[in-house]
Scaffold this active site. Structure first.
Site, PDB file in Angstrom:
ATOM      1  N   LYS A 112       0.734  -1.131  -0.102  1.00 22.97           N
ATOM      2  CA  LYS A 112      -0.048   0.042   0.081  1.00 22.97           C
ATOM      3  C   LYS A 112       0.716   1.124  -0.083  1.00 22.97           C
ATOM      4  CE  LYS A 112      -4.051  -2.230   0.662  1.00 22.97           C
ATOM      5  NZ  LYS A 112      -3.982  -3.599   1.042  1.00 22.97           N
TER       6      LYS A 112
HETATM    7  C1  LIG Z   1      -4.624  -4.777   0.651  1.00 20.35           C
HETATM    8  C2  LIG Z   1      -3.660  -5.931   0.656  1.00 20.35           C
HETATM    9  C3  LIG Z   1      -4.125  -6.844  -0.410  1.00 20.35           C
HETATM   10  C4  LIG Z   1      -5.257  -6.923  -1.240  1.00 20.35           C
HETATM   11  O1  LIG Z   1      -5.057  -5.654  -2.155  1.00 20.35           O
HETATM   12  P1  LIG Z   1      -6.386  -5.199  -2.916  1.00 20.35           P
HETATM   13  O2  LIG Z   1      -5.975  -4.230  -3.842  1.00 20.35           O
HETATM   14  O3  LIG Z   1      -7.495  -5.027  -1.805  1.00 20.35           O
HETATM   15  O4  LIG Z   1      -7.119  -6.333  -3.873  1.00 20.35           O
HETATM   16  C5  LIG Z   1      -3.263  -8.113  -0.398  1.00 20.35           C
HETATM   17  N1  LIG Z   1      -2.014  -8.287   0.395  1.00 20.35           N
HETATM   18  C6  LIG Z   1      -1.719  -7.350   1.115  1.00 20.35           C
HETATM   19  C7  LIG Z   1      -0.637  -7.495   1.937  1.00 20.35           C
HETATM   20  C8  LIG Z   1      -2.531  -6.262   1.493  1.00 20.35           C
HETATM   21  O5  LIG Z   1      -2.149  -5.010   2.162  1.00 20.35           O
END
Ligand SMILES: *Cc1c(COP(=O)(O)O)cnc(C)c1O
Length: 464
Positions: A112
């Site tokens: 993120k």
């Molecule tokens: C947010 C997240 C996901 C999923 O991503 P999306 O964009 O919601 O599909 C997968 N792995 C981790 C570690 C995350 O923080």
């Protein structure tokens, strides 16, 4: 380049307006009016770019020249200066034909950061340039909150409030959010699950009066800028792997919750990146697996799993994909989303479903398979996967095909999810910044799962 809504009732707006609007004012999601096309020649030129140069090249296709070139460059370089790896998102070979794209070298050790470090810079830029108050509001299954808070802590003109489901995020995720003590940060720990938190946020953003009066801004992947930032590493990984293997096309396996990250991969493909299959990996919360295999999009019962950031039943980015599967027919999207609200499901069949299945593979990874994948790669390859990345790798293995190269997205560092790693009987040493969290004091406000309680806390925070 202008932006429109998947439901057809937001007029063509520019980049900064789309960024600030977040969720479309008609309840839809914002998408580019036309997807920019990248030619083979341009792809060739981009192969040698550094990560930051590639970011600039791709963002420039979307930003309309609304941000002067030097300013955009400063924002981009500042965003990625906080990463621990000079390549930002390096690619590692895991075994023949399987590569890992490491997305966890940012300040909070999850992918993120890649979008949210930039969005933090961009919110600060807009707040300063336009002399605006910006109140970032979001829900998190754990990682988005930590990343978003990290991006704007202590910044003038900006307040941030994050809702997380009480007791349903990992210890490290909780600490990363709640040990930030700056006055512009409010953590609400909500009795409920992530879907409850996300629904409240959607309701608050849909209330246009409340949104305007309180200067609300969205950091969830309903914000198109997150998707845009995440397309970059698909290009970057493709170039690295193509150079190493000579592959003309690669597949990507993506651990999925809200359909944001994998949608970025889909967008990269639509821009012209030679992507073969997009493999969607879920955990036991497998609404998206069922959609791809059967055409039925229908939330099931919420399950708590080893990969909490994917514990999501209602995938907020799904609507963006639906829009493209339906050939950008906003009226049809509106009908289907109304139907979803009334009947609780969407069903695709015939040509539309065939199109979905030609583009996507899907695999729902159960808890035991997740832990076994972590153990197997730890002992056979000496690589410790976190439980989310392990879902991606398990799905990649399921779709393994002689002669076809797959890049699996490693979305978090294993230290963030030690609960699962311990269950594998593996002991890990924490990186120093994570170890240090355990010594810090925490601040958070617990609220019951009602919208009233959340609004009360918000209003007090904004008036303070
Ligand atoms: C947010 C997240 C996901 C999923 O991503 P999306 O964009 O919601 O599909 C997968 N792995 C981790 C570690 C995350 O923080």
């Amino acid at each position: 380049m202008e932006f429109i809504s998947t439901r057809g009732n937001v007029g063509n707006i520019g980049f900064i307006d789309a960024f600030m609007m977040g969720l479309g004012n008609d309840g839809g999601l914002l998408v580019p009016a036309q997807i920019p096309q990248v030619s083979e020649q341009t792809l060739k030129e981009w192969q040698e770019l550094s990560y930051q140069e590639l970011v600039l090249a791709i963002f420039s296709l979307y930003t309309n020249g609304e941000i002067p070139e030097q300013d955009l460059k400063d924002l981009v370089y500042a965003s990625y200066s906080t990463f621990r790896d000079p390549e930002v998102t390096p690619v590692r070979k895991l075994k023949d034909d399987l590569y890992l794209l490491e997305l966890f070298h940012g300040p909070t050790f999850a992918f993120k950061d890649i979008a949210l470090q930039f969005m933090g810079q961009l919110y600060t830029y807009v707040a300063t340039k336009q002399g605006k108050k910006i109140h970032i509001l979001g829900a998190t299954s754990g990682d988005t909150g930590a990343s978003a808070i990290e991006g704007v802590r202590g910044k003038d003109g900006i307040k941030i409030c994050i809702l997380h489901p009480h007791g349903k995020v990992s210890k490290v995720q909780e600490l990363q959010m709640t040990t930030v003590l700056e006055d512009n940060v409010l953590n609400l720990s909500v009795d409920g699950n992530f879907d409850d938190c996300q629904r409240m946020i959607k309701d608050l953003f849909a209330d246009l009066d409340f949104k305007a009066t309180n200067h609300l801004a969205a950091i969830n992947s309903i914000n198109f800028v997150r998707i845009m930032a995440q397309t970059v590493y698909y290009f970057y990984a493709y170039f690295q792997v193509a150079k190493q293997t000579g592959a003309k096309q690669v597949s990507f396996s993506v651990p999925t919750g809200n359909f944001g990250d994998i949608f970025a991969g889909y967008l990269a493909k639509r821009m012209g990146l030679p992507v073969d299959k997009l493999i969607l990996a879920t955990n036991e919360n497998n609404i998206l697996e069922r959609f791809i295999l059967e055409g039925v999009y229908k939330p099931g019962d919420f399950r708590t799993t080893y990969s909490p950031s994917m514990d999501i039943q209602v995938a907020s980015n799904f609507e963006r994909y639906l829009y493209y599967v339906l050939d950008e027919d906003a009226a049809q999207v509106r009908t289907l989303m109304d139907q979803f609200k009334a009947e609780g499901q969407i069903v695709l069949s015939g040509d539309a479903l065939a199109k979905v299945q030609a583009e996507f593979g899907a695999h729902g990874v159960q808890g035991t398979e997740c832990l076994e994948t972590i153990k197997r790669y730890d002992s056979q390859s000496g690589y410790l996967l976190d439980p989310h990345s392990a879902c991606g790798v398990a799905a990649a293995d399921k779709y393994e095909q002689e002669g076809s190269v797959t890049v699996s997205l490693a979305t978090a560092h294993p230290a963030k999810f030690n609960e699962a790693i311990e269950l594998c009987g593996i002991e890990q040493t924490f990186p120093e910044p994570i170890q240090a969290l355990f010594e810090k004091s925490q601040r958070q406000t617990r609220v019951d799962g009602s919208l009233d309680a959340v609004v009360r806390e918000l209003v007090a925070f904004y008036n303070n």
